[in-house]
Scaffold this active site. Sequence first.
Site, short mmCIF file in Angstrom:
data_model
loop_
_atom_site.label_atom_id
_atom_site.label_comp_id
_atom_site.label_asym_id
_atom_site.label_seq_id
_atom_site.Cartn_x
_atom_site.Cartn_y
_atom_site.Cartn_z
N HIS A 224 -4.64 -6.05 5.87
CA HIS A 224 -3.55 -6.57 6.70
C HIS A 224 -2.87 -5.46 7.50
O HIS A 224 -2.67 -4.35 7.02
CB HIS A 224 -2.56 -7.40 5.89
CG HIS A 224 -1.72 -6.66 4.90
ND1 HIS A 224 -0.49 -6.11 5.22
CD2 HIS A 224 -1.91 -6.39 3.58
CE1 HIS A 224 0.03 -5.55 4.13
NE2 HIS A 224 -0.81 -5.70 3.12
N ASP B 19 0.59 0.74 2.80
CA ASP B 19 0.37 -0.68 2.49
C ASP B 19 0.57 -1.45 3.79
O ASP B 19 1.70 -1.75 4.16
CB ASP B 19 1.36 -1.15 1.42
CG ASP B 19 1.28 -2.65 1.17
OD1 ASP B 19 0.32 -3.28 1.64
OD2 ASP B 19 2.19 -3.17 0.51
N GLU C 63 0.81 -10.71 6.10
CA GLU C 63 0.53 -10.76 4.67
C GLU C 63 1.83 -10.68 3.88
O GLU C 63 2.03 -11.36 2.88
CB GLU C 63 -0.41 -9.62 4.28
CG GLU C 63 -1.02 -9.73 2.88
CD GLU C 63 -0.22 -9.06 1.77
OE1 GLU C 63 -0.58 -9.22 0.60
OE2 GLU C 63 0.80 -8.39 2.06
N GLU C 64 2.73 -9.82 4.36
CA GLU C 64 3.95 -9.51 3.61
C GLU C 64 4.95 -10.67 3.59
O GLU C 64 5.92 -10.65 2.85
CB GLU C 64 4.63 -8.25 4.17
CG GLU C 64 3.78 -6.99 4.10
CD GLU C 64 3.59 -6.46 2.68
OE1 GLU C 64 4.14 -7.05 1.74
OE2 GLU C 64 2.87 -5.45 2.53
N HIS D 279 6.29 -0.04 -0.14
CA HIS D 279 7.34 -0.78 0.57
C HIS D 279 8.57 0.08 0.88
O HIS D 279 9.65 -0.46 1.11
CB HIS D 279 7.78 -2.04 -0.19
CG HIS D 279 6.75 -3.13 -0.13
ND1 HIS D 279 7.04 -4.44 -0.37
CD2 HIS D 279 5.42 -3.09 0.16
CE1 HIS D 279 5.94 -5.16 -0.26
NE2 HIS D 279 4.94 -4.36 0.06
#
Lengths: 344, 351, 337
Positions: free
Chosen positions: A59, A169, A197-198, A308
Amino acid sequence: MLLKKLSEAYGVSGDEGNVRSLLRTELQDYAEELTTDSIGNLYVKKGLGKKPRVMLAAHMDEVGLMVVGFEKSGLLRVTAVGGLDHRVLVSKPVVVGNNHVPGVIGAKAIHLQKPQERKKPLEIDNLYIDLGVQSQEEAEKLVKIGDYVAFRSSVNEIGENCLLGKAFDDRAGCAVLAEVMKADFDLELTGVFTVQEEVGLRGAGVAAFNVHPEAALVFEATSAADVAGTKEAGHVTQIGQGPAITIMDSSFITPQYMIDLAVKTAEKLGIPYQFRRLTTAGTDAGQISQTHEGIPSLVISIPCRYIHSPATLINLDDYQNTIRLAKGILKAIEEGGLPCEGTA
Amino acid sequence: MDSIERFLKEICEAPGVSGYEQPVAQLIKAGMRDYADEVREDRLGNLIFFKKGTGENRPRILLAAHMDEIGFMITKIEENGFLRFAPVGGIDPRTIVGQEVLIYAKERLHGVIGAKPPHVTSDEERNKAYELEEMFIDVALPEERVRKLVSVGDIVIIKREVIKLAGSTVSGKAMDDRAGVAVLLVCLQELARLQHCADVYAVATVQEEVGVRGATTATYGIVPDIGVAVDVTHGDMPGVPEHETCRLGKGPGITIGPNIHPTLGEELIRVAKEYNIPYQLETAARPTGTDARAIQVSRGGIPAGLVSIPLRYMHTSVELLDLADVKMSGRLLAYFVAAVDMAFVEGLSCC
Amino acid sequence: MKELLKKLSETYGPSGREDEIARVIREEIQDYVDEVFLDKMGNLFAVKKGTGTKVMVAAHMDEIGVIITYIDKNGFLRFSNIGGVSPFIMLGQRVVFANGTVGTIGMEKLDDIKKLTLDKLYLDIGAKDREEAAKLVKIGDIAVSQRQLVFAGDRAIGKAMDNRAGCAVLIQAMRELGDTNNEVYAVFTTQEELGLRGARTSSYRVNPDLGLAVDVTLVGDTPEAPPMSVELGKGAAIKVKDNSVICHPKVKEMLTKIAEEHQIPYQFEVLTAGGTDAGAIHLTREGIPSGVISIPCRYVHTPGEMVDMDDMESAVKLLKTFLTQPIEMDKIYPCAL
């Protein structure tokens, strides 16, 4: 370095354009076909017509913020896009909107806070983005409601072969996918750089529907909690110990035959690997595996500390080993077919 | 009372709890069929009004407003004929104590939601909100008669007529999202006099309140090129930050954010500006709790938009809105539809 | 059916690792249907061919369990849950892995039992250290309760009644299914406990005209139970609603009519927590009208789940009669307006 460029690009969920064009440029000479869909997924195809058809996914989006309002003073009110830990936000530089207007996340200085206030985490409602303007009018000239806000941080090599930067990420997964797509296999490969995606695995299901592959490999970055104050049982993964194979998370449980495929390949090629030792959180595989009649999937992740946050840490050996493992698995499929015997 | 107000009043007062939308579906069909070329119902009960576009190469536009409402379902018949119930959809239990209800049993029964009265409760208990499990419905009939008439699974709604308030505001139950259905009607009426290239599928969807279920299957079945959901959004009120609400009477909310295709959001804003329709910008940083959530990820991805009517006291029996917003929303949608052609649709996947 | 239920209940088959239970079910059903096959998700399909309405009946065959996440240097195992597992129920449990390794669950010292969470529990398989443990169990291996099924009169007590009871009903109904025009897909689904995952993909594949699920449901007939009308021994339950599905009113009506006409004991069920495979089936493609036949079950998600054999018989009769009769889809949709 592609990974550095990808990490430093801004691409909060729903606003992945910069990352998409970067990848498009990187891969256009390798692809037989390069397309996008309405939600913003980028599809890179090779080996059209060959069998089996395998989808690879990573992603493009990262967690961030969105501008939702202005204060009279010109400070910006924001809300989270994706699963941010609000405790890491304060005192970070950011960029706002398409023009990447610089700003900082401010809060009341500690001198002005009462002792009991200081113990409490700063909620997103008490945080503002400061562009350095004097009024709402000035702010409105620079940014608008709905603008996405991304952390601003550059990539640096630190310590022993580690990389520090934002959004590994899943830009690290994107870089792995891009490198894999540059190699040739006797397979029909569709590399999909997915969006959103998140915010709930929004892009991947759509992509899997369009590609309709026989199997899928997902490249991710996953938590490494091998840090001070955490017992070994809670490490999830450890950096430097090789790519992590997911057995189960909230969205997906890996078929045993796909785990075996990964493990056998790693062992044959002498690639270090570990299992991801946490059963929560989700990845694109959750959606992909549930599309059409069901698509056998596998998730391989690069362990990543402080995920994150604006400063995340990965090990470059893990990164290289993830690429090796991915290529090895595709080679194994090329030679032995997909490992789901006895099924129709 | 104009025709839109009458239509809205009629459909708001009808029962149509999620999964049991038939009664309101009939009224909606009767009120809207004259403005469509074809009406059909799909396998889960979504009501689809098809209006054909002009020209050879016609894009397909889905407009979705959900017709289901929150309500209750009987779970158990207690001794003495008191009825236990469970919510269908999201309900604040504090808003339902003392409400009069209608139970759609073998015959329609009139009852009241009761709980242990204050005289027999302690101070401590009174400082706690009633919980759903403590409440019951009293139909004031002997147990034997209740058992004969009522079955587990029977539908219950709050009994409420639409009340006209100051200016063009109205209040009642199920404005969420029958007001959206009224927007579809306004839109179809406007389209009757506008030229539009696109085929329009205006759908009164089912089961939104239990997880956008009707829109999921309707979108899959219709295979639209574009989908716009019409729903309600929180109106302005004290104690809620201004940027989290829309003001009543100031026009539809147009949502932007990851759930919404950026070009669709921009186009709705452009159309609003061109036709001098006031609008309010809304941000959604995560998938919205509307049909747009399902539309966007149907099949291989459908560009989604969202137009909202400002409304106060959502999910209660006194939902309050301004009819002016309903009409402006309908006009906005109609002009939006009229502007869509194949070239526009093709532009949506090239980003 | 008692024997069948015992066999199914005692077979190993946690979510995602259903091969063994699928093998057992296949043996029990293959002589009674036209075709049996497995898909990539592990779902087992048993098909009775026909030219009439295509009906899919789903009974999930997976059960809850625990998955190993860590082995410490002394050979103790840490685990996480597969599906809805309560730490309080797990305490003191004996569990078993696919390879037959057994263990018992203990807990760390706690000052207050209310603070018990899964990560305070560990599994002891009798290993002396990490090396010895690793020979028996790997990270990612899954254990389920080890429990023999027993009968207390006409009531069965055992593990995994959720949903081997449903599997037994579906197998039995397929065995007893007489002549029918309907095309029946009996699907023993996987991963229901993780979110109806096997049903989602299998119903996409089958694309039936109508869907049914057979699963257990909670009851309200135990001491201080929350208000719910379903009771053990009062017949098969016809579901009206749970968190995953509002059963199609017409399908519910058809089931009710059959129960009334054939004097099959039945009760209505409104479940305020949990879901079942019909939740996934009815949202497949353009939507599939769906219903659920439930088997009342006490102590769901414990190793002492209890069902009543008379309820099981009622469920078989209701299911088999429904599948045998002609199903006129035009009476289901479009709904008369």
